[in-house]
Design an enzyme around this catalytic site. Structure first.
Site, short mmCIF file in Angstrom:
data_model
loop_
_atom_site.label_atom_id
_atom_site.label_comp_id
_atom_site.label_asym_id
_atom_site.label_seq_id
_atom_site.Cartn_x
_atom_site.Cartn_y
_atom_site.Cartn_z
N SER A 90 79.65 49.85 58.68
CA SER A 90 79.24 50.71 59.80
C SER A 90 79.13 52.17 59.35
CB SER A 90 80.24 50.54 60.96
OG SER A 90 79.75 51.10 62.15
N ASP A 217 73.37 41.83 65.69
CA ASP A 217 74.37 42.90 65.74
C ASP A 217 74.46 43.48 67.15
OD1 ASP A 217 75.75 45.44 65.40
OD2 ASP A 217 75.43 45.18 63.26
N HIS A 247 78.67 42.62 64.65
CA HIS A 247 78.70 43.85 63.85
C HIS A 247 79.74 43.84 62.73
CE1 HIS A 247 77.98 48.04 62.96
NE2 HIS A 247 79.24 48.36 63.21
#
Length: 282
Positions: A90, A217, A247
């Site tokens: 991320s 996601d 995610h």
């Protein structure tokens, strides 16, 4: 109070620096770290500045502080190994790319896991998708700076068992286990600034990139995040869409595939350096 949750797993002379995400913890990189270490790599899962405490601790830091802590961790790992790879989840993927852009002399490859330039996944509310860009302005004018965006199910996890464990950990208040339950607006504003800078710096990334991203996601859409990296870095890329995760791909259902793809990608690069070295010695 900030607690130290980073970990180092000693291995061979090839190191992998692992970087967690915003409001996260090194713990979200533990499974991948152990898998890489079993394959022989020296693994350092660092802790970003301001993390593993409370929201007040995080809000005292900026993206520059986060990146400085990444550089310091890379230099620390560099003392123990001959080759360094960096991989992040991320926002950690953004920081990984920035490290590669600024230090091509020692970053041999990048693991880009669920990279997040935009919060535009299918679970994000409409206002977040379209108005998060205003967060930097709110911070500039000191508005709503005590507000947080509270995470909601599925918390980036398709695996319901792991999701329940993470939700319980977040609710416990121990931010070293699963991170903070909310994303403070000031920190989100800093991430927006970081994302804009990294997007501009992508052409400076010359280290090969392994891009792993969920096709489903819930936080960051694959087309407006992962494919931005694939299209703009000045390096060979391997793009792997994952179809049975959300995610948090480092701990979700396809975590073993993340480990296997990373091992294969990094080992091939190390082998190419060894081959070049042998040729030069002849």
């Amino acid at each position: 109070m900030i607690q130290n949750a980073e970990f180092i797993l000693p291995g061979n002379r090839t190191g992998v620096l692992l970087i967690h995400g915003l409001t996260g913890t090194p713990n979200e990189m533990r499974i991948v770290g152990r898998g890489l270490n079993r394959a022989g790599f020296t693994v350092y899962a660092m802790q970003l500045a301001g993390h593993c405490g409370d929201e007040a601790d995080l809000n005292k830091t900026t993206w520059q502080d986060w990146y400085k802590s990444v550089e310091e961790a890379a230099f620390k790992l560099q003392e123990q190994v001959d080759h360094i790879f960096v991989a992040g989840l991320s926002m950690g993927a953004l920081l990984s790319l920035k490290l590669a852009a600024e230090h091509p002399e020692f970053v041999k490859g990048v693991g880009v896991y669920g990279v997040t330039f935009n919060y535009d996944g299918w679970s994000m509310p409409l206002w977040a998708k379209h108005f998060f860009f205003l967060l930097t302005w709110l911070k500039r004018f000191n508005l709503f700076q005590k507000t947080s965006f509270l995470e909601q199910p599925p918390y980036g996890l398709k695996d319901e068992r792991i999701r329940a464990t993470v939700a319980e950990s977040m609710a416990s208040g121990d931010s070293t286990q699963a991170g903070l339950a909310g994303n403070p607006f000031p920190a989100l504003a800093e991430m927006q600034k970081l994302a804009a800078i990294v997007r501009k710096e992508l052409p400076k990334v010359h280290s090969p990139c392994l891009i792993l991203h969920s096709s489903h996601d819930d936080i960051a859409d694959i087309n407006t995040n992962a494919k931005v990296v694939e299209s703009n870095v000045s390096a060979p890329t391997k793009f792997v869409p994952l179809d049975d995760s959300y995610h948090m791909i480092t701990i979700d259902r396809q975590r073993r595939q993340v480990i296997e793809e990373s091992i294969d990608f990094f080992e091939k690069i190390v082998a190419s350096y060894a081959l070049d070295s042998n040729r030069q010695q002849r």
